[in-house]
Write an enzyme that holds these catalytic residues in place. Structure first.
Site, PDB file in Angstrom:
ATOM      1  CG  HIS A 108      33.707  46.616  37.275  1.00  0.00           C
ATOM      2  ND1 HIS A 108      33.255  46.487  38.559  1.00  0.00           N
ATOM      3  CD2 HIS A 108      33.078  47.699  36.755  1.00  0.00           C
ATOM      4  CE1 HIS A 108      32.375  47.447  38.822  1.00  0.00           C
ATOM      5  NE2 HIS A 108      32.251  48.204  37.749  1.00  0.00           N
ATOM      6  CD  GLN A 156      48.043  56.117  87.975  1.00  0.00           C
ATOM      7  OE1 GLN A 156      48.667  55.190  87.479  1.00  0.00           O
ATOM      8  NE2 GLN A 156      47.592  56.088  89.218  1.00  0.00           N
ATOM      9  CB  SER A 161      63.322  33.472  39.538  1.00  0.00           C
ATOM     10  OG  SER A 161      63.037  32.088  39.671  1.00  0.00           O
ATOM     11  CG  ASN A 185      60.353  38.562  40.619  1.00  0.00           C
ATOM     12  OD1 ASN A 185      59.776  38.287  39.569  1.00  0.00           O
ATOM     13  ND2 ASN A 185      61.031  37.664  41.317  1.00  0.00           N
TER      14      ASN A 185
END
Length: 459
Positions: free
Chosen positions: A171, A247, A295, A303
């Protein structure tokens, strides 16, 4: 850069074309036509080789070799010639038949037998086998080797980092520790299970005429065992014979393969997201590449683009695969044409799979665990020992163990001194108290390290 890659509508044929060559060779229009030609020629050869099919005499060695060369040397110019015929016929499979007959016209012995090209076939007899061959080759020769490489790399990382204790997060909150290797082993176990499911999919095929009953075949040669002849042909192609069809081959096997790929992709998507999050936490350090920019305005950025690219393309792949799986097995009565246009996107679905998997491979090349950063978090998380302490208290009959640890730890960060003081206050046997006092968060990993190292045993 080829100008075609700049003007292509699909990024698979544009920006990413260089990464997807093997699939383009299989699933391009030229690839489909090539496989149709192969099936038509193999059917002609199969009939000629059948002792019980008397209308078609056996081929000479030279004629048989000529037919084999037509299939082996088929190239893009030949595919273009068939497309030119299609502009007149407005029927793609009939154009293949006419092209083969034109080639047979160059040899008198074949020219007089050319009406046995496409003998008793409906277009779907050719198409389903062509797609079956394309799909089989893509799964076995293109896709699975990439999955095998991912499997190998993740398994090696699991073993290498079997002992690297890491704070779990359930969580999103601090939870009982694990090891990085065990978390990677979890991915390997899941991936291998789904790969086995994909490998078990039978790539099926049929060649039984207009509605699946050998109507024309039996009308022409009623004494021939057509189902047995058809089965031998399909199996000689390396496919699994489907005796019950309309078919069309009902495409259940495409649905099975698509759903197996969806499950593989879901495992890898889960892995990509978790890895992205661990990079965000600093658990993985990213390697920099000279000249690369993260960036346009923030010079410091590195990144996790490969895991993001992988996640995005896995989503596209699964969207297409899900449609293939739910649409293709549904056909009105004995046949409608809705499957024809949809099947042409099988290559795109597999292309997004391959693109995503290779992005994840590149992502793995550019990260490495940072033990010091991982250690910082786990060394501060003394509250995770609450589970261990209250469980030992239960064994020794101390009342309300859970409630006492809850009062000490829930919703607050505590340090080692507080934990040790609590343990000292417990009415435990000396050896048990000493064992708990020696326990640190990084030691509380259960059998995680052993399980990481045992991944080959369990898979």
């Amino acid at each position: 850069m080829d100008s075609n890659t700049l003007t292509a509508l699909s990024p698979l044929d544009g920006r990413y074309a260089a990464r997807l060559g093997p699939l383009a060779d299989l699933f391009s229009e030229a690839g489909l036509i090539r496989h149709r030609v192969l099936v038509e020629l193999r059917w002609f050869r199969h009939l000629a080789d059948c002792d019980d099919f008397e209308p078609l005499a056996k081929l000479s060695a030279d004629d048989a070799a000529y037919i084999d060369r037509l299939a082996e040397t088929f190239d893009d110019e030949d595919a273009a010639a068939i497309k030119a015929i299609e502009r007149t016929t407005n029927h793609d499979v009939k154009a293949v038949e006419y092209w083969i007959k034109d080639r047979f016209a160059e040899r008198p012995a074949l020219a007089e037998r050319s009406e046995f090209v496409h003998f008793a076939c409906t277009s779907e007899d050719i198409n389903n086998l062509a797609y079956g061959l394309m799909l089989r080759d893509a799964l076995v020769n293109v896709l699975d080797p990439v999955l095998a490489d991912l499997d190998h790399r993740l398994a090696a990382l699991a073993i290498d980092h079997a002992d690297l204790a890491m704070l779990s997060r359930t969580h999103g909150q601090s939870a009982s520790p694990t090891t990085l290797g065990k978390e990677l082993a979890n991915v390997v176990f899941r991936l291998r299970r789904q790969r086995r499911g994909l490998a078990r999919v039978d790539i099926t095929g049929k060649i039984n005429g207009a509605v699946g009953n050998f109507n024309a075949h039996i009308a022409a040669c009623p004494d021939l065992d057509w189902p047995a002849l058809a089965q031998r042909f399909v199996e000689d192609l390396g496919l699994v014979w489907n005796p019950y069809t309309t078919q069309i081959e009902p495409h259940d096997m495409i649905a099975e393969a698509a759903h197996a790929l969806v499950r593989i992709n879901t495992v890898l998507l889960d892995f990509a997201r978790d890895t992205w999050a661990y990079i965000s936490l600093g658990y993985y350090a990213q390697k920099t590449v000279e000249g690369e920019i993260g960036s346009s305005t923030m010079p410091h950025k590195v990144n996790p683009i490969d895991f993001e690219n992988g996640e995005g393309n896995l989503g596209l792949a699964n969207a297409l695969l899900d449609h293939l799986a739910t649409k293709l097995p549904v056909s009105r009565w004995q046949r409608d044409l809705t499957d024809s246009t949809v099947q042409r996107s099988i290559g795109s679905a597999l292309g997004y799979c391959l693109l995503a998997w290779r992005s994840i491979e590149r992502g793995l090349d550019r990260i490495e665990p940072d033990p010091s950063r991982i250690g910082e978090d786990i060394d501060r998380a003394w509250e995770v020992l609450a589970e261990a302490i209250q469980t030992v208290m239960r064994v020794h009959g101390i009342e309300q163990p859970y409630e006492k640890l809850k009062a000490l730890t829930r919703g607050q960060r505590i340090d080692g001194e507080q934990v040790r003081a609590f343990i000292e206050s417990l009415a435990l046997p000396d050896d048990e108290r000493d064992r708990l006092l020696a326990l640190r968060p990084a030691d509380y990993t259960g059998n995680a390290a052993a399980m990481a190292r045992a991944i080959e045993q369990y898979t």
